[in-house]
Design a protein around this motif. Structure first.
Motif, short mmCIF file in Angstrom:
data_model
loop_
_atom_site.label_atom_id
_atom_site.label_comp_id
_atom_site.label_asym_id
_atom_site.label_seq_id
_atom_site.Cartn_x
_atom_site.Cartn_y
_atom_site.Cartn_z
N UNK A 35 2.98 -3.90 -0.43
CA UNK A 35 3.27 -2.90 -1.46
C UNK A 35 4.60 -2.24 -1.10
N UNK A 36 5.63 -2.62 -1.80
CA UNK A 36 6.97 -2.11 -1.49
C UNK A 36 7.34 -0.93 -2.38
N UNK A 37 8.62 -0.63 -2.41
CA UNK A 37 9.08 0.48 -3.22
C UNK A 37 9.12 0.13 -4.70
N UNK A 38 9.57 -1.08 -5.00
CA UNK A 38 9.71 -1.48 -6.39
C UNK A 38 8.70 -2.50 -6.85
N UNK A 39 8.25 -3.33 -5.91
CA UNK A 39 7.33 -4.40 -6.29
C UNK A 39 6.17 -4.48 -5.30
N UNK A 40 5.11 -5.09 -5.76
CA UNK A 40 4.01 -5.44 -4.86
C UNK A 40 3.88 -6.95 -4.90
N UNK A 75 -0.04 -19.53 -2.94
CA UNK A 75 -0.01 -18.78 -4.20
C UNK A 75 0.75 -17.50 -3.95
N UNK A 76 1.56 -17.11 -4.88
CA UNK A 76 2.20 -15.81 -4.73
C UNK A 76 2.41 -15.20 -6.10
N UNK A 77 2.36 -13.92 -6.12
CA UNK A 77 2.52 -13.20 -7.37
C UNK A 77 3.21 -11.88 -7.08
N UNK A 78 4.14 -11.54 -7.92
CA UNK A 78 4.85 -10.28 -7.72
C UNK A 78 4.62 -9.40 -8.95
N UNK A 79 4.23 -8.16 -8.73
CA UNK A 79 4.12 -7.24 -9.87
C UNK A 79 5.11 -6.11 -9.66
N UNK A 80 5.64 -5.64 -10.75
CA UNK A 80 6.66 -4.58 -10.61
C UNK A 80 5.98 -3.21 -10.51
N UNK A 81 5.09 -3.11 -9.58
CA UNK A 81 4.42 -1.84 -9.29
C UNK A 81 4.65 -1.57 -7.80
N UNK A 82 5.07 -0.37 -7.49
CA UNK A 82 5.30 -0.05 -6.09
C UNK A 82 5.35 1.45 -5.90
N UNK A 83 5.92 1.84 -4.80
CA UNK A 83 6.00 3.27 -4.49
C UNK A 83 6.69 4.07 -5.58
N UNK A 84 7.73 3.48 -6.16
CA UNK A 84 8.45 4.19 -7.23
C UNK A 84 7.55 4.44 -8.43
N UNK A 101 5.34 -0.04 2.61
CA UNK A 101 5.20 1.41 2.59
C UNK A 101 3.97 1.86 1.81
N UNK A 102 3.57 1.09 0.82
CA UNK A 102 2.41 1.44 0.02
C UNK A 102 1.11 1.42 0.81
#
Lengths: 348, 374
Positions: free
Chosen positions: A167-172, A184-193, A297-298
């Protein structure tokens, strides 16, 4: 090119976690040597005048939302990728220079940069070019889930599935890893911001008060939690009352922040659930047996592991020092670069 | 421990044994005692933590071998401690003390494998200075020993240097004498010119020549003769060679500098390497072969570095040619030719154009040319 190689003799190999919120640099043999906010303050002397870098990192972050007209504090990364190419390059240049004590020779290190697994070819190329422009001799890219897994100490080389959530600042990023590769990998634009934005929105909606990003982040660090706990914590906040236009102070408690962050948290939970659904059954069984590892960081949001554990019914483990996992993992991959080739790295 | 002993009388002995001691008990023991105090069964813990009962038993027994890697174990311990209301930090410290962590050992190993030079900030500039000085010295040495433009050419075509070094022809030996001033292509040295221009130097070298000839096992009758006639040794030794070369080279006697260089000069200028006997025996052959040799002309349409050698090594054309220069090759075919800028050379063999571009690799053409095989 020749000079770059000569300069490279005086440079350390670096692993850079170029994050939306923070940039971390790991130096081979030294560990994490830099952890600064990805913020650059640009000064423009007069309209149309030359732009200069006023501050980078901590100093620039202190200016966020507090700048006069001629200074703009910019976060050049957005959603894990470059939003402002030139400023990113300047920032990287500053950081690379900062981690090299040698002032006499301009450093030209080999650099490994972690990229979100959902980033496009263009975004990856931009990161690569940016690092080259900042003086890197060679640039390697590694996907963040892989770096996070290595940094967390997961047995990535084994024929066993490991599920890592970063869980990063901009993406998870969610990644299932086995045999040095991403299954398998998936990125969502949900993060600390996103958490900060939800807190800002919540406060505006419920208190009719406008708070800044820095205040929202402070609230999140102080009383943010992902799972209802027995203890209710409070924090006093100051913001501009929208009706009166005057700064007012009020008190927020942890349950309110939990409510505010519900939406992004459920986004992360559903990303993990989708990953588990998509994982091949053998690897899914491995994950069920050992659990999910959370980094980034998340992972520091209180009780995020309990939330995930309750939602998925699997053991959830927070990695040691989750903030630096990605950079450390990149550094370890860099260590293995010469001995094991470029197993982990991705092209543009 | 003493403080605990002091506190002991206040506690019942039973409670004392059941209270976890974060300093001395192992993590498993602490968790087990805390669980028993809280009256929770292993199964309850397992279902709370979403782990199997066997994992909980192994954790309590400090049997970490059957458990997954360290990141998981420390996570399980943290979750278990939190469930029981124990501070996880000392517990995990205790665990790490018992179990030298694989992660940290990996990091330590990796950093040991590639130790960074310490005090880099000091050693860096010093090493840089040494490298720069060494490079400078090497460049200066190469420049002075090879001659400027030849050095540049050798940098761009390393095989040329190899060819020089490996060519077995005895006649290549005079090379070091010739290319000292590669840019001023030597005019054909006629008998009288040689006498006038080279006389002084040659006479000074004459005793050396004689001595060298004896040393190198040259026919003894030739050595004294050479040394006697040293001032005009070149015309005496190889008149035919000169003529032959002149025939080949001078038809083009325009503003170009005629090329052609000569065994005779080599013999006198560097007697050590080229015994007089060789020149004597080979001169007529050169003459014969050149009398009906094809005329090879090079017309330069731009600046181009050139290195041409004939089969005997007697004829050489070195140096940088300028736009408009025209050269006619003397010496004996086949020629070994290197052109630094092939696009700027129009080469003709007996008036027939020869396609240099076809043999060029990039801008540099490196090829052998024998008019007889064309």
């Amino acid at each position: 090119m020749v000079f770059r190689r000569v300069r490279g003799m005086f440079s350390n190999d670096l692993s850079i976690d170029l994050g939306t919120a923070n940039t971390l640099i790991y130096v081979r043999g030294k560990g994490i040597v830099l952890n600064e906010p990805s913020v650059v303050a640009i000064r423009q002397d007069h309209d149309g005048g030359r732009k200069t870098v006023a501050a980078v990192g901590e100093d620039a972050k202190a200016m966020l939302g507090r700048t006069p007209q001629n200074i703009t504090a910019i976060r050049p990364m957005k959603d894990g990728v470059i939003a402002d190419f030139t400023v990113t390059e300047k920032m990287l240049q500053y950081f690379i220079h900062k981690v090299h004590e040698t002032r006499l020779i301009r450093p030209s290190p080999r650099v490994l940069v972690c990229v979100p697994c959902g980033s496009t070819q263009v975004e990856r190329r931009a990161i690569k070019e940016s690092a080259s422009g900042a003086g890197a001799r060679d640039v390697f890219l590694i996907e963040e889930p892989m770096a996070a897994a290595i940094g967390a100490g997961l047995p990535v080389a084994e024929a066993r599935g490991s599920l890592v959530l970063d869980v990063g600042g901009g993406t998870s990023e969610v990644g299932v890893i086995s045999l040095n590769g991403i299954v398998y990998s998936q990125s969502t634009r949900i993060g600390g911001d996103t958490f900060d934005e939800s807190i800002i929105n919540y406060v505006r909606r419920n208190y009719g008060t406008f708070i800044g990003e820095a205040t929202a982040e402070r609230i999140k660090h102080a009383i943010g939690s992902a799972f209802p706990g027995t203890e209710v914590r409070e924090v006093e906040v100051k913001g501009r009352n929208l009706a009166e236009g005057m700064p007012r102070s009020f008190t927020l408690n942890s349950n309110e922040i939990l409510e505010a962050m519900q939406e992004p948290l459920s986004g992360i939970v559903s990303a993990v659930k989708i990953a588990l659904e998509q994982t091949p059954p053998e690897l899914g069984a491995d994950v069920a047996e050992r659990g999910i590892v959370v980094t980034g960081g998340g992972a520091l949001v209180r009780d995020i592991d309990r939330l995930l554990s309750e939602e998925t019914g699997l053991p959830v483990v927070i990695a040691d020092d989750p903030l630096t996992c990605v950079a450390r993992g990149g550094g370890m991959a860099l260590d293995m670069l010469d001995s094991r080739g470029i197993d982990f790295f991705v092209g543009e | 421990m003493q403080s605990l002993d002091k506190a002991a009388p206040e506690l019942t002995p039973e409670l004392h044994t059941d209270t976890p001691d974060p300093l001395h008990d192992s993590p498993g023991r602490q968790l087990q005692l805390a669980r028993k105090n809280a009256e929770i069964t292993i199964d309850q813990v397992a279902s709370e933590l979403h782990l199997s009962s066997s994992t909980i038993t192994a954790l309590e027994a400090d049997h970490y071998d059957g458990l997954p890697s360290e990141v998981f174990v420390s996570g399980y311990l943290r979750a278990y401690a939190r469930l029981l209301g124990i501070d996880p930090v000392p517990l995990l410290d205790n665990y790490r003390r018992l179990q030298p962590s694989s992660t940290s050992s990996h990091l330590a190993l990796s950093s040991m494998k590639r130790p960074e030079p310490s005090n880099k900030s000091i050693s860096g500039p010093v090493v840089a200075a040494v490298v720069v000085i060494a490079l400078g010295a090497a460049a200066w040495f190469s420049w002075t020993s090879l001659g400027g433009s030849e050095f540049l050419a050798k940098l761009s075509s390393p095989s040329a240097a190899e060819e020089d070094a490996t060519q077995p022809n005895v006649n290549t030996a005079p090379q070091p004498v010739l290319p000292r001033r590669p840019l001023d292509v030597q005019p054909v040295v006629g008998a009288s010119e040689a006498e006038g221009a080279l006389g002084g130097a040659e006479s000074a070298q004459a005793p050396e020549a004689a001595a060298a000839a004896e040393d190198s096992g040259a026919p003894s009758e030739l050595a004294p003769e050479d040394s006697d006639e040293t001032p005009d040794a070149s015309p005496a030794a190889t008149p035919e060679t000169n003529e032959g070369t002149n025939e080949g080279a001078l038809p083009s006697d325009q503003e170009d500098v005629a090329i052609g260089l000569l065994a005779s000069r080599a013999a006198t200028a560097d007697p050590e390497a080229s015994p007089a006997g060789d020149a004597d025996s080979e001169a007529p052959v050169a003459d014969a072969s050149n009398s009906d040799a094809a005329e090879i002309t090079m017309l330069f349409t731009g600046p181009c570095w050139v290195d041409v050698r004939d089969s005997t090594g007697e004829f050489k054309l070195f140096g940088e040619m300028n736009k408009g220069d025209r050269k006619v090759l003397g010496g004996r075919a086949p020629y070994s030719i290197i052109l630094g800028n092939a696009a700027a050379v129009a080469l003709t063999v007996d008036g027939e154009p020869f396609d240099v571009e076809a043999v060029a690799r990039g801008n540099v053409a490196r090829f052998d040319l024998d008019p007889a095989t064309l």
